[in-house]
Enzyme design. Structure first.
Site, PDB file in Angstrom:
ATOM      1  N   ASP A 110       2.896  -7.576 -24.417  1.00  0.00           N
ATOM      2  CA  ASP A 110       2.502  -6.244 -24.900  1.00  0.00           C
ATOM      3  C   ASP A 110       3.587  -5.500 -25.666  1.00  0.00           C
ATOM      4  OD1 ASP A 110      -0.211  -6.054 -24.128  1.00  0.00           O
ATOM      5  OD2 ASP A 110       0.408  -5.872 -22.045  1.00  0.00           O
ATOM      6  N   ASP A 175      -6.695  -9.099 -26.980  1.00  0.00           N
ATOM      7  CA  ASP A 175      -5.839  -7.930 -27.205  1.00  0.00           C
ATOM      8  C   ASP A 175      -4.539  -8.294 -27.942  1.00  0.00           C
ATOM      9  OD1 ASP A 175      -7.305  -8.217 -24.829  1.00  0.00           O
ATOM     10  OD2 ASP A 175      -6.428  -6.455 -23.908  1.00  0.00           O
TER      11      ASP A 175
HETATM   12  N1  GLY Z   1      -4.599  -4.485 -23.415  1.00  0.00           N
HETATM   13  C1  GLY Z   1      -5.192  -4.150 -22.188  1.00  0.00           C
HETATM   14  C2  GLY Z   1      -6.456  -3.414 -22.314  1.00  0.00           C
HETATM   15  O1  GLY Z   1      -7.011  -3.246 -23.380  1.00  0.00           O
HETATM   16  O2  GLY Z   1      -6.925  -2.971 -21.280  1.00  0.00           O
END
Ligand code: GLY
Length: 389
Positions: A110, A175
């Site tokens: 992330d 994501d």
């Molecule tokens: N990237 C984690 C979410 O969208 O919850």
């Protein structure tokens, strides 16, 4: 048409366009008022707001690391851009400092969400070398997670985590596309094409493995890190393995639109349109344009909405419309009209001083259901700023 009629028409058109500008600015002004209270609370606590608890008190980011930590400073940078009020800049600087050392973490994907949205914005706005270096350091950490066999960056580590119980070895989540923006930027800032190449390979592999023929995406694709083969296609945050988790569709739409911005490769643009069409024409897509948390949630219409997905989709559609069809701008405006209404925008001094109500973190994990989220606000403000520009 005579001259008088033509003048009247032009005046009405000018008034219309003024009104729409004013709408965006009014929404930004209202957002700023609400967030000013949150800023004061955050500065006093020297912490980063993420959501609210059941009792309405602010829920701060998780210690020691939280994938959402970059959204609040990112929102403050956008507020600074919008108002030129130094207090927003100071709030952005103070809050991003809290996690600066995370640029060296290599145990999670992330980093793009975290650093591109904060330090990346900081560099764009101020051109201060330090912010640029932090972004490059974070990009160097992120590319350590790239595996040549799979052609992807690993999203989550599994050993000792809940992902291990699911038997996953090398999970990649949709994501992850969002983290590529920082890699594209790193190549532009350094001239080193490694980051760009990794981003393109990840985007291409994801295009091949993450999507169904109708343009919807799986949430998680688990790979064998040695052979590079796909082991399973499943979900973590959606309703079912074969369902379309709404925020995942939003990440895909935003992700491929952004990939087109940096590569000008038409296949990304075509694919972004395919995802947009899946979303916008789905029978379970609500009239107000703010999706239920999953397109296949079983009790629709009695299912929670996800305003965060709505905000991400709106922001992505504005960019997509600039490369393709203006109809996407209309769709974005429609979503923003809904989000700006009392149905989603909280009254001043309520909602923990976040802007938007009714987002969903993760229903399967029983986490953050029907609450404000810092990333819903981030993408809402980003969409408004894109409208303004
Ligand atoms: N990237 C984690 C979410 O969208 O919850």
């Amino acid at each position: 048409m005579n001259k008088l009629k033509l003048s009247l028409l032009l005046i009405s058109l000018a008034a219309l366009s003024c009104n729409s500008k004013t709408d965006t600015q009014l929404r930004l002004d209202k957002s700023e008022k609400q967030l000013t209270n949150l800023r004061n609370t955050a500065m006093e606590a020297n912490n980063i707001p993420r959501s609210i608890h059941k009792d309405g008190k602010v829920r701060w980011i998780e210690i020691p690391y939280d994938w959402t930590e970059g959204f609040w400073p990112g929102t403050c940078w956008m507020m600074f851009e919008n108002t030129k009020d130094e207090q927003w800049k100071q709030a952005a600087i103070a809050s991003q400092k809290i996690y600066e050392a995370h640029k060296n973490l290599t145990n999670d994907h992330d980093l793009g969400f975290i650093f591109n949205n904060s330090y990346g914005k900081a560099y764009q706005i101020t051109k201060e070398e330090h912010y640029k270096q932090v972004l490059i350091d974070a990009a160097n950490s992120l590319i350590t997670r790239f595996n040549k066999n799979t052609g992807t960056i690993q999203s989550w580590d599994v050993v000792g985590n809940w992902q291990e119980k699911r038997g996953w070895k090398f999970p990649v989540i949709i994501d992850n596309l969002m983290n590529l923006e920082m890699l594209f930027e790193a190549t532009m800032l350094t001239g080193d094409s490694t980051y760009h190449q990794i981003a393109v390979e990840h985007a291409n592999t994801t295009l091949q493995n993450h999507f169904r023929p109708d343009g919807s995406s799986y949430h998680v694709v688990d790979y064998d890190p040695v052979t590079g083969k796909v082991v399973s296609k499943v979900t973590a945050q959606g309703y079912a393995d074969e369902s379309a988790w709404s925020r995942g569709q939003a990440w895909g739409l935003y992700g491929y639109t952004m990939c087109y911005r940096y590569t000008k490769d038409k296949k990304y643009l075509d694919f972004a349109q395919k995802i947009a069409n899946f979303i916008l024409t789905h029978p379970n897509y609500p009239k107000d344009g703010v999706p239920y948390w999953d397109f296949n949630a079983p009790k629709i219409p009695n299912e929670p909405r996800d305003a965060s997905a709505g905000a991400i989709i709106a922001s992505a559609l504005i960019e997509l419309s600039s490369y393709t069809d203006k109809k996407y701008l209309k769709n974005a405006e429609h979503i923003l009209n809904s989000l700006a209404s009392d149905s989603y925008t909280a009254a001043l001094n309520t909602n923990g001083n976040f802007i938007l109500m009714h987002s969903v973190g993760s229903i399967p994990h029983g986490n953050e259901i029907d609450v404000p989220l810092n990333y819903a606000d981030y993408y809402y403000v980003e969409a408004l700023m894109r409208m303004k520009k």
